[in-house]
Every structure is written in C-alpha cells, then in structure tokens.
Design a protein around this motif. Structure first.
Motif, PDB file in Angstrom:
ATOM      1  N   VAL A 113      -8.962   3.390   4.408  1.00 38.34           N
ATOM      2  CA  VAL A 113      -9.696   4.493   3.772  1.00 38.34           C
ATOM      3  C   VAL A 113      -8.960   5.780   4.157  1.00 38.34           C
ATOM      4  CG1 VAL A 113     -11.881   5.735   3.655  1.00 38.34           C
ATOM      5  CG2 VAL A 113     -11.890   3.249   3.971  1.00 38.34           C
ATOM      6  N   PRO A 114      -8.376   6.458   3.186  1.00 39.80           N
ATOM      7  CA  PRO A 114      -7.515   7.602   3.539  1.00 39.80           C
ATOM      8  C   PRO A 114      -8.303   8.793   4.060  1.00 39.80           C
ATOM      9  CG  PRO A 114      -7.690   7.372   1.144  1.00 39.80           C
ATOM     10  CD  PRO A 114      -8.395   6.193   1.743  1.00 39.80           C
ATOM     11  N   VAL A 115      -7.811   9.377   5.162  1.00 37.87           N
ATOM     12  CA  VAL A 115      -8.401  10.615   5.649  1.00 37.87           C
ATOM     13  C   VAL A 115      -7.435  11.795   5.496  1.00 37.87           C
ATOM     14  CG1 VAL A 115     -10.037   9.551   7.232  1.00 37.87           C
ATOM     15  CG2 VAL A 115      -7.762  10.101   8.044  1.00 37.87           C
ATOM     16  N   GLU A 116      -6.141  11.519   5.411  1.00 37.45           N
ATOM     17  CA  GLU A 116      -5.154  12.600   5.245  1.00 37.45           C
ATOM     18  C   GLU A 116      -4.552  12.583   3.847  1.00 37.45           C
ATOM     19  OE1 GLU A 116      -2.160  12.286   8.271  1.00 37.45           O
ATOM     20  OE2 GLU A 116      -3.638  12.358   9.889  1.00 37.45           O
ATOM     21  N   HIS A 117      -4.416  11.402   3.271  1.00 40.25           N
ATOM     22  CA  HIS A 117      -3.854  11.276   1.929  1.00 40.25           C
ATOM     23  C   HIS A 117      -4.960  11.485   0.896  1.00 40.25           C
ATOM     24  CE1 HIS A 117      -1.138   8.911   4.582  1.00 40.25           C
ATOM     25  NE2 HIS A 117      -0.210   9.475   3.838  1.00 40.25           N
ATOM     26  N   ASP A 118      -4.560  11.881  -0.322  1.00 36.40           N
ATOM     27  CA  ASP A 118      -5.594  12.083  -1.350  1.00 36.40           C
ATOM     28  C   ASP A 118      -5.660  10.940  -2.355  1.00 36.40           C
ATOM     29  OD1 ASP A 118      -3.373  12.641  -2.864  1.00 36.40           O
ATOM     30  OD2 ASP A 118      -4.038  14.613  -3.528  1.00 36.40           O
ATOM     31  N   GLY A 120       1.617  15.346  -3.361  1.00 35.38           N
ATOM     32  CA  GLY A 120       1.674  14.630  -4.633  1.00 35.38           C
ATOM     33  C   GLY A 120       2.708  13.528  -4.657  1.00 35.38           C
ATOM     34  N   ARG A 121       3.535  13.463  -3.620  1.00 37.59           N
ATOM     35  CA  ARG A 121       4.545  12.394  -3.569  1.00 37.59           C
ATOM     36  C   ARG A 121       4.039  11.277  -2.655  1.00 37.59           C
ATOM     37  NH1 ARG A 121      10.389  14.683  -2.998  1.00 37.59           N
ATOM     38  NH2 ARG A 121      10.836  12.673  -3.973  1.00 37.59           N
ATOM     39  N   TRP A 122       4.614  10.101  -2.828  1.00 42.02           N
ATOM     40  CA  TRP A 122       4.078   8.888  -2.208  1.00 42.02           C
ATOM     41  C   TRP A 122       4.938   8.443  -1.044  1.00 42.02           C
ATOM     42  CZ3 TRP A 122      -0.436   6.443  -4.133  1.00 42.02           C
ATOM     43  CH2 TRP A 122      -1.004   7.104  -5.228  1.00 42.02           C
ATOM     44  N   GLU A 123       4.295   7.823  -0.068  1.00 37.78           N
ATOM     45  CA  GLU A 123       4.979   7.387   1.151  1.00 37.78           C
ATOM     46  C   GLU A 123       4.293   6.141   1.692  1.00 37.78           C
ATOM     47  OE1 GLU A 123       4.480  10.323   4.239  1.00 37.78           O
ATOM     48  OE2 GLU A 123       2.354   9.843   4.490  1.00 37.78           O
ATOM     49  N   LEU A 124       4.945   5.581   2.715  1.00 36.89           N
ATOM     50  CA  LEU A 124       4.308   4.537   3.512  1.00 36.89           C
ATOM     51  C   LEU A 124       3.515   5.233   4.611  1.00 36.89           C
ATOM     52  CD1 LEU A 124       7.442   2.242   3.844  1.00 36.89           C
ATOM     53  CD2 LEU A 124       5.514   1.943   2.259  1.00 36.89           C
ATOM     54  N   PRO A 125       2.319   4.765   4.931  1.00 40.26           N
ATOM     55  CA  PRO A 125       1.588   5.391   6.033  1.00 40.26           C
ATOM     56  C   PRO A 125       2.398   5.257   7.320  1.00 40.26           C
ATOM     57  CG  PRO A 125       0.604   3.281   5.447  1.00 40.26           C
ATOM     58  CD  PRO A 125       1.639   3.589   4.396  1.00 40.26           C
ATOM     59  N   LEU A 175       0.833  -1.198   0.000  1.00 43.10           N
ATOM     60  CA  LEU A 175       0.000   0.000   0.000  1.00 43.10           C
ATOM     61  C   LEU A 175       0.874   1.258   0.000  1.00 43.10           C
ATOM     62  CD1 LEU A 175      -3.012   0.883   0.245  1.00 43.10           C
ATOM     63  CD2 LEU A 175      -2.600   1.058   2.711  1.00 43.10           C
ATOM     64  N   ALA A 176       0.674   2.104  -0.990  1.00 41.64           N
ATOM     65  CA  ALA A 176       1.368   3.401  -1.057  1.00 41.64           C
ATOM     66  C   ALA A 176       0.326   4.506  -0.942  1.00 41.64           C
ATOM     67  CB  ALA A 176       2.119   3.529  -2.383  1.00 41.64           C
ATOM     68  N   CYS A 177       0.709   5.605  -0.268  1.00 42.40           N
ATOM     69  CA  CYS A 177      -0.228   6.690   0.022  1.00 42.40           C
ATOM     70  C   CYS A 177       0.349   8.007  -0.483  1.00 42.40           C
ATOM     71  CB  CYS A 177      -0.451   6.795   1.535  1.00 42.40           C
ATOM     72  SG  CYS A 177      -1.093   5.282   2.281  1.00 42.40           S
ATOM     73  N   ARG A 178      -0.514   8.846  -1.054  1.00 40.59           N
ATOM     74  CA  ARG A 178      -0.055  10.117  -1.625  1.00 40.59           C
ATOM     75  C   ARG A 178      -0.301  11.261  -0.660  1.00 40.59           C
ATOM     76  NH1 ARG A 178      -2.275  11.574  -7.450  1.00 40.59           N
ATOM     77  NH2 ARG A 178      -4.068  12.256  -6.228  1.00 40.59           N
TER      78      ARG A 178
END
Ligand SMILES: Nc1nc2c([nH]c(=O)n2[C@H]2C[C@H](O)[C@@H](COP(=O)(O)OP(=O)(O)OP(=O)(O)O)O2)c(=O)[nH]1
Length: 129
Positions: free
Chosen positions: A91-96, A29-34, A17-20
């Motif tokens: 379900v993302p609440v901070e990431h888009d 706009g860049r991706w990270e691990l939660p 899982l990657a998060c933006r």
C-alpha cells in the motif's frame, strides 16, 4: 566510490510491481522499483527490506540480485533484486500509484532511466520464473 541505491523487483503471479514517484519534480510521474539508499551499517538486503516496508508497508524476501549496475547521476549506483512478498500487501505511502506489470506491459510506463537496464532480466524472470 559511488554509494548504493537498491531497488526491489517484487514478483507475484508473473507480474512485477512498479511504483510512481511524487518527488523531486523532475522524477515525479516517473516509475521505479521501490527501494532507496543503503545506509551505513546496513547490508543491501536489509536496506531493501527496510525501504519496502517504509514505502509500501509490506515485507519482501530477496530471491536474487540481477546482473546489472546502473549509474544514478555522479554519486550513486543502482542495483536491483528479484523479490517475493513475504508478508502483507503493498500500500503506497510515498508513491502516488502502483501497478503490477505483466511482461508485455513493462514498456508501458515511463521508468527512471537507471531502471531500464534491468527490464530485460525482469522480463525473462517473469516469463521463466
Ligand atoms: N528507490 C529507487 N530509487 C531510484 C530508482 N531508480 C533511480 O534512478 N533511483 C534514484 C532516485 C533517487 O535519486 C535515488 C534514491 O532516492 P530515494 O529517495 O528513493 O532513496 P531514499 O528514500 O533512501 O532517500 P532519501 O530521500 O532518504 O535521501 O535513486 C529505483 O528504481 N528505486
């Protein structure tokens, strides 16, 4: 001593899982691990579980820590752990955006630079769980 940031490489069905990020502007706009910063009195494991719950509303189980440490600026260092989903759906609440990346898709997103040293180990774990 550098303070610790922890990231969860959540693996399911051969994907991670990657998060933006949406902030700060230079990271949007860049991706990270939660994950996030370990707070006083927390273990890295409990910080990871707390941060993922806050950011994605699901519960992870930490399987094992990856064998790398990456500096973040001057003050922090990133460690990452392979995790499984123990309860709930992310379900993302901070990431888009979130994406479940297959091994051959790991280079398709613009990771934050400190995350890159972890990608080879994540790829191996996805291929040989
Ligand atoms: N969560 C997370 N942060 C990362 C990763 N890679 C990376 O360079 N960072 C950086 C971005 C931020 O500068 C810092 C963590 O900040 P954060 O904003 O996610 O953590 P936090 O929720 O505990 O922080 P705060 O806003 O409450 O201060 O680490 C990663 O994979 N996951």
């Amino acid at each position: 001593m550098r303070a610790l940031v922890v990231g969860a490489a959540v693996v399911r069905d051969g994907r991670v899982l990657a998060c933006r990020r949406t902030s700060p502007p230079e990271a949007a706009g860049r991706w990270e691990l939660p994950g996030g910063k370990v707070e006083d009195g927390e273990t890295p494991e409990s910080a990871l579980v707390r941060e993922v719950r806050e950011e994605l509303g699901c519960t992870v189980a930490v399987e094992r820590w990856l064998d790398a440490e990456a500096p973040i600026g001057e003050g922090y260092v990133l460690r990452a752990a392979l995790c499984t989903l123990a309860a709930g759906e992310p379900v993302p609440v901070e990431h888009d955006a979130v994406r479940w990346l297959a091994p051959d898709e790991l280079d398709d997103v613009d990771w934050l630079a400190p995350d890159r040293p972890f990608l080879p180990q994540i790829r191996v774990a996805l291929v040989e769980p």
